[in-house]
Design a protein around this motif. Sequence first.
Motif, short mmCIF file in Angstrom:
data_model
loop_
_atom_site.label_atom_id
_atom_site.label_comp_id
_atom_site.label_asym_id
_atom_site.label_seq_id
_atom_site.Cartn_x
_atom_site.Cartn_y
_atom_site.Cartn_z
N LEU A 24 -90.67 -54.26 67.01
CA LEU A 24 -90.42 -55.68 66.82
C LEU A 24 -89.37 -56.12 67.83
O LEU A 24 -88.41 -55.38 68.10
CB LEU A 24 -89.92 -55.95 65.40
N THR A 25 -89.52 -57.31 68.39
CA THR A 25 -88.57 -57.73 69.40
C THR A 25 -87.21 -58.08 68.81
O THR A 25 -86.19 -57.86 69.44
CB THR A 25 -89.13 -58.92 70.21
N GLU A 26 -87.18 -58.61 67.61
CA GLU A 26 -85.91 -58.88 66.92
C GLU A 26 -86.07 -58.45 65.48
O GLU A 26 -86.41 -59.26 64.61
CB GLU A 26 -85.55 -60.38 66.99
N ALA A 27 -85.83 -57.17 65.22
CA ALA A 27 -86.03 -56.65 63.87
C ALA A 27 -85.00 -57.19 62.89
O ALA A 27 -85.29 -57.38 61.71
CB ALA A 27 -85.99 -55.12 63.88
N GLY A 28 -83.76 -57.40 63.37
CA GLY A 28 -82.71 -57.90 62.50
C GLY A 28 -81.65 -56.86 62.22
O GLY A 28 -81.58 -55.80 62.86
N MET A 29 -80.81 -57.15 61.23
CA MET A 29 -79.68 -56.29 60.91
C MET A 29 -79.95 -55.42 59.69
O MET A 29 -80.74 -55.78 58.83
CB MET A 29 -78.43 -57.13 60.65
N GLY A 30 -79.27 -54.28 59.64
CA GLY A 30 -79.20 -53.46 58.45
C GLY A 30 -80.53 -53.13 57.82
O GLY A 30 -81.51 -52.80 58.50
N VAL A 31 -80.57 -53.24 56.49
CA VAL A 31 -81.75 -52.85 55.73
C VAL A 31 -82.97 -53.65 56.15
O VAL A 31 -84.08 -53.11 56.29
CB VAL A 31 -81.50 -53.02 54.21
#
Length: 407
Positions: free
Chosen positions: A231-238
């Motif tokens: 994914l290009t921007e999976a995000g933070m943490g969990v």
Amino acid sequence: MSEIIRRKTVNVKIGNINMGSDYPIVVQSMTNTDTEDVEATVKQVAELSNAGSEIVRITVNTITAGSKVKEIKLRLKDMGINTPLVGDFHFNGHKILAEAPECAIYLDKYRINPGNVGKGAKRDDQFSYMIHQAIEHNKAVRIGVNWGSLDQELLAQMLDANAKQTTPLELDQVMRQALVSSSLQSAEKAMEYGLSADKIVISCKVSKVKDLLLVYTDLASKCDFPLHLGLTEAGMGVKGIVSSTAGISNLLQQGIGDTIRVSLTPKPGESRTQEVIVAQQILQSMDLRSFSPVVTACPGCGRTSSDYFQHLAVKIQNYLTEQMPIWREFHPGVETMKIAVMGCVVNGPGESKLANIGISLPGKDESPVAPVFVDGQKFVTLKGDKIAEEFQQIVANYVKQNYSIKI
């Protein structure tokens, strides 16, 4: 789990790493340092490499950054690190490769984004220049299309054609088709310029799991280039970990994917290496690769009378992590070892017998003893206040006895 059969792809060599269906799926990552800062970039590439990243991408956004690539590469080599470096180019890659020529030589792969390589008449010239640099220096190229920077000319053409259809597709469907078309058209154009198929890797990055699955299943059905998943921007943490795992694992189960990157957003000051560890765990959990011994531990329930088994599991995991740099060098194959640390008699003996080494700790109302199983057979029963130390020694002895010493 049934054996995963990977789709047949072309093999591509990137520095000292082979990629494609004849080789293991490659773990890669990217720095978030200013590449003009040689010290910081070398340090982070080394951290990522030591964590297990087999390819590291760096931002090359200025001529100065490009001029620093040689120094970065040579300093890493002096540290004994030969991890391939990929130059991430956007907008001005042609100019950087022209004005910082050593950048073209010392990078192992160029990442080109068809959506921002140029517009109008300049697009083909600028793309052509970068491809010819790759050909001249025998470098691989990743055609890296992004949802957020899609070729707007191509998208406009496809939207116009879609609007004329009797039953037009939804916008997101057209965009997914445009991602695939952009990547394949760019790859075809690169080959027209003379780049061979065994120098091309493709990615079509999106930010939603559903789109990732739809785009890559379509892409995989239309080409045999190695595919870079993530994914290009999976995000933070969990959230980032779960989203990446859900998307990447689904595709890998279908045999799609030759290299993966988990694009996690780290907290300020947090190590960048977590994305490497997550990528390794995805591959290891699917039995596609082994990177370190696996510790199976139960979650605990009302039958577990204390949290001792949790502390033991953590202690053993930390011990394995500390020992792996040495074991990996002198005891090849140890990364496939499985250890079970269980908290009561319900699943404890069974899980322990299935592991190479397992211990079943006493639960509530059980006898205060802990049977240890080695390769499915009861080996010894531990008791007292030195269980952790004795179990750790059993693990150490097992490694010495069962994994050949590399001289």
